[in-house]
Each structure stands twice: as structure tokens, then as C-alpha cells.
Scaffold this motif. Structure first.
Motif, PDB file in Angstrom:
ATOM      1  N   LEU A  41      40.227  37.991  43.058  1.00 27.70           N
ATOM      2  CA  LEU A  41      39.143  38.956  43.177  1.00 27.70           C
ATOM      3  C   LEU A  41      38.766  39.180  44.643  1.00 27.70           C
ATOM      4  O   LEU A  41      38.577  40.320  45.070  1.00 27.70           O
ATOM      5  CB  LEU A  41      37.925  38.495  42.378  1.00 27.70           C
ATOM      6  CG  LEU A  41      36.733  39.448  42.367  1.00 27.70           C
ATOM      7  CD1 LEU A  41      37.120  40.782  41.745  1.00 27.70           C
ATOM      8  CD2 LEU A  41      35.581  38.824  41.592  1.00 27.70           C
ATOM      9  N   ALA A  42      38.691  38.131  45.417  1.00 26.03           N
ATOM     10  CA  ALA A  42      38.372  38.246  46.844  1.00 26.03           C
ATOM     11  C   ALA A  42      39.462  39.035  47.577  1.00 26.03           C
ATOM     12  O   ALA A  42      39.168  39.869  48.428  1.00 26.03           O
ATOM     13  CB  ALA A  42      38.205  36.860  47.457  1.00 26.03           C
ATOM     14  N   GLY A  43      40.711  38.784  47.229  1.00 24.29           N
ATOM     15  CA  GLY A  43      41.820  39.513  47.843  1.00 24.29           C
ATOM     16  C   GLY A  43      41.774  40.998  47.513  1.00 24.29           C
ATOM     17  O   GLY A  43      42.011  41.842  48.377  1.00 24.29           O
ATOM     18  N   LEU A  44      41.479  41.324  46.267  1.00 24.76           N
ATOM     19  CA  LEU A  44      41.375  42.730  45.864  1.00 24.76           C
ATOM     20  C   LEU A  44      40.213  43.419  46.563  1.00 24.76           C
ATOM     21  O   LEU A  44      40.355  44.556  47.020  1.00 24.76           O
ATOM     22  CB  LEU A  44      41.199  42.832  44.349  1.00 24.76           C
ATOM     23  CG  LEU A  44      42.447  42.552  43.517  1.00 24.76           C
ATOM     24  CD1 LEU A  44      42.099  42.548  42.032  1.00 24.76           C
ATOM     25  CD2 LEU A  44      43.518  43.587  43.798  1.00 24.76           C
ATOM     26  N   CYS A  45      39.087  42.744  46.669  1.00 27.53           N
ATOM     27  CA  CYS A  45      37.933  43.320  47.365  1.00 27.53           C
ATOM     28  C   CYS A  45      38.260  43.578  48.832  1.00 27.53           C
ATOM     29  O   CYS A  45      37.911  44.623  49.376  1.00 27.53           O
ATOM     30  CB  CYS A  45      36.724  42.405  47.248  1.00 27.53           C
ATOM     31  SG  CYS A  45      35.992  42.387  45.609  1.00 27.53           S
ATOM     32  N   LEU A  46      38.938  42.647  49.462  1.00 30.06           N
ATOM     33  CA  LEU A  46      39.332  42.804  50.860  1.00 30.06           C
ATOM     34  C   LEU A  46      40.272  43.993  51.022  1.00 30.06           C
ATOM     35  O   LEU A  46      40.121  44.797  51.946  1.00 30.06           O
ATOM     36  CB  LEU A  46      39.995  41.530  51.373  1.00 30.06           C
ATOM     37  CG  LEU A  46      40.456  41.547  52.824  1.00 30.06           C
ATOM     38  CD1 LEU A  46      39.281  41.744  53.763  1.00 30.06           C
ATOM     39  CD2 LEU A  46      41.186  40.258  53.157  1.00 30.06           C
ATOM     40  N   ALA A  47      41.225  44.144  50.120  1.00 32.56           N
ATOM     41  CA  ALA A  47      42.172  45.251  50.186  1.00 32.56           C
ATOM     42  C   ALA A  47      41.444  46.585  50.042  1.00 32.56           C
ATOM     43  O   ALA A  47      41.710  47.532  50.795  1.00 32.56           O
ATOM     44  CB  ALA A  47      43.232  45.105  49.104  1.00 32.56           C
ATOM     45  N   VAL A  48      40.508  46.682  49.118  1.00 35.69           N
ATOM     46  CA  VAL A  48      39.758  47.927  48.913  1.00 35.69           C
ATOM     47  C   VAL A  48      38.925  48.253  50.147  1.00 35.69           C
ATOM     48  O   VAL A  48      38.881  49.402  50.595  1.00 35.69           O
ATOM     49  CB  VAL A  48      38.871  47.825  47.653  1.00 35.69           C
ATOM     50  CG1 VAL A  48      37.891  48.977  47.570  1.00 35.69           C
ATOM     51  CG2 VAL A  48      39.725  47.767  46.401  1.00 35.69           C
ATOM     52  N   ILE A  49      38.283  47.250  50.719  1.00 32.65           N
ATOM     53  CA  ILE A  49      37.472  47.465  51.917  1.00 32.65           C
ATOM     54  C   ILE A  49      38.334  47.967  53.070  1.00 32.65           C
ATOM     55  O   ILE A  49      37.959  48.898  53.778  1.00 32.65           O
ATOM     56  CB  ILE A  49      36.725  46.170  52.299  1.00 32.65           C
ATOM     57  CG1 ILE A  49      35.622  45.897  51.282  1.00 32.65           C
ATOM     58  CG2 ILE A  49      36.146  46.262  53.705  1.00 32.65           C
ATOM     59  CD1 ILE A  49      34.988  44.535  51.403  1.00 32.65           C
ATOM     60  N   LEU A  50      39.511  47.386  53.251  1.00 32.90           N
ATOM     61  CA  LEU A  50      40.396  47.804  54.331  1.00 32.90           C
ATOM     62  C   LEU A  50      40.915  49.227  54.119  1.00 32.90           C
ATOM     63  O   LEU A  50      41.040  50.000  55.070  1.00 32.90           O
ATOM     64  CB  LEU A  50      41.565  46.827  54.471  1.00 32.90           C
ATOM     65  CG  LEU A  50      41.197  45.443  55.006  1.00 32.90           C
ATOM     66  CD1 LEU A  50      42.407  44.526  54.977  1.00 32.90           C
ATOM     67  CD2 LEU A  50      40.626  45.523  56.407  1.00 32.90           C
ATOM     68  N   ILE A  51      41.211  49.581  52.880  1.00 30.92           N
ATOM     69  CA  ILE A  51      41.678  50.935  52.578  1.00 30.92           C
ATOM     70  C   ILE A  51      40.583  51.955  52.862  1.00 30.92           C
ATOM     71  O   ILE A  51      40.830  52.984  53.496  1.00 30.92           O
ATOM     72  CB  ILE A  51      42.158  51.031  51.115  1.00 30.92           C
ATOM     73  CG1 ILE A  51      43.452  50.233  50.935  1.00 30.92           C
ATOM     74  CG2 ILE A  51      42.342  52.480  50.687  1.00 30.92           C
ATOM     75  CD1 ILE A  51      43.866  50.032  49.499  1.00 30.92           C
ATOM     76  N   ILE A  52      39.374  51.674  52.430  1.00 29.37           N
ATOM     77  CA  ILE A  52      38.255  52.595  52.664  1.00 29.37           C
ATOM     78  C   ILE A  52      37.991  52.721  54.162  1.00 29.37           C
ATOM     79  O   ILE A  52      37.768  53.825  54.668  1.00 29.37           O
ATOM     80  CB  ILE A  52      37.000  52.126  51.908  1.00 29.37           C
ATOM     81  CG1 ILE A  52      37.215  52.288  50.395  1.00 29.37           C
ATOM     82  CG2 ILE A  52      35.765  52.896  52.359  1.00 29.37           C
ATOM     83  CD1 ILE A  52      36.131  51.694  49.546  1.00 29.37           C
TER      84      ILE A  52
ATOM     85  N   GLY B 240      41.370  30.339  40.695  1.00 28.14           N
ATOM     86  CA  GLY B 240      42.385  31.329  41.000  1.00 28.14           C
ATOM     87  C   GLY B 240      41.873  32.752  40.833  1.00 28.14           C
ATOM     88  O   GLY B 240      42.221  33.650  41.604  1.00 28.14           O
ATOM     89  N   THR B 241      41.010  32.947  39.835  1.00 26.04           N
ATOM     90  CA  THR B 241      40.437  34.265  39.599  1.00 26.04           C
ATOM     91  C   THR B 241      39.578  34.706  40.776  1.00 26.04           C
ATOM     92  O   THR B 241      39.606  35.863  41.187  1.00 26.04           O
ATOM     93  CB  THR B 241      39.589  34.257  38.314  1.00 26.04           C
ATOM     94  OG1 THR B 241      40.400  33.800  37.235  1.00 26.04           O
ATOM     95  CG2 THR B 241      39.045  35.623  37.997  1.00 26.04           C
ATOM     96  N   VAL B 242      38.837  33.765  41.338  1.00 32.12           N
ATOM     97  CA  VAL B 242      37.971  34.063  42.486  1.00 32.12           C
ATOM     98  C   VAL B 242      38.812  34.467  43.693  1.00 32.12           C
ATOM     99  O   VAL B 242      38.483  35.414  44.406  1.00 32.12           O
ATOM    100  CB  VAL B 242      37.067  32.849  42.811  1.00 32.12           C
ATOM    101  CG1 VAL B 242      36.282  33.101  44.085  1.00 32.12           C
ATOM    102  CG2 VAL B 242      36.150  32.548  41.648  1.00 32.12           C
ATOM    103  N   VAL B 243      39.918  33.785  43.907  1.00 29.84           N
ATOM    104  CA  VAL B 243      40.799  34.091  45.038  1.00 29.84           C
ATOM    105  C   VAL B 243      41.413  35.479  44.875  1.00 29.84           C
ATOM    106  O   VAL B 243      41.452  36.272  45.824  1.00 29.84           O
ATOM    107  CB  VAL B 243      41.892  33.009  45.178  1.00 29.84           C
ATOM    108  CG1 VAL B 243      42.918  33.403  46.217  1.00 29.84           C
ATOM    109  CG2 VAL B 243      41.270  31.666  45.512  1.00 29.84           C
TER     110      VAL B 243
END
Length: 42
Positions: A7-18, A2-5
């Protein structure tokens, strides 16, 4: 697992925002916080 999922979601959100911020800056939509150069973005 669950932690990996999460973390992956947060990374995706940051990438999309940038990516969105870079696109806006290239199109001249954002003033970057410099109000003297701003063309009414606020």
C-alpha cells in the motif's frame, strides 16, 4: 505487514505520477487531452 508495504509503495507511485503531471503542465509539455491546444505532445 506485507499489505502495508504494498500500500505504501502504491501511494508513493501515485504521488510521483501526479507530481510529474503537474510539473509537465506547468512547463507546457502536456496538452491535457485537448488536441486543439496541443503543441505536438503526441
Amino acid at each position: 505487514m506485507g499489505t502495508v508495504v504494498v500500500l505504501a509503495g502504491l501511494c508513493l507511485a501515485v504521488i510521483l505520477i501526479i507530481r510529474s503531471m503537474v510539473r509537465d503542465k506547468k512547463q507546457g509539455k502536456g496538452c491535457g487531452g485537448d488536441c486543439s491546444r496541443c503543441r505536438g505532445c503526441h
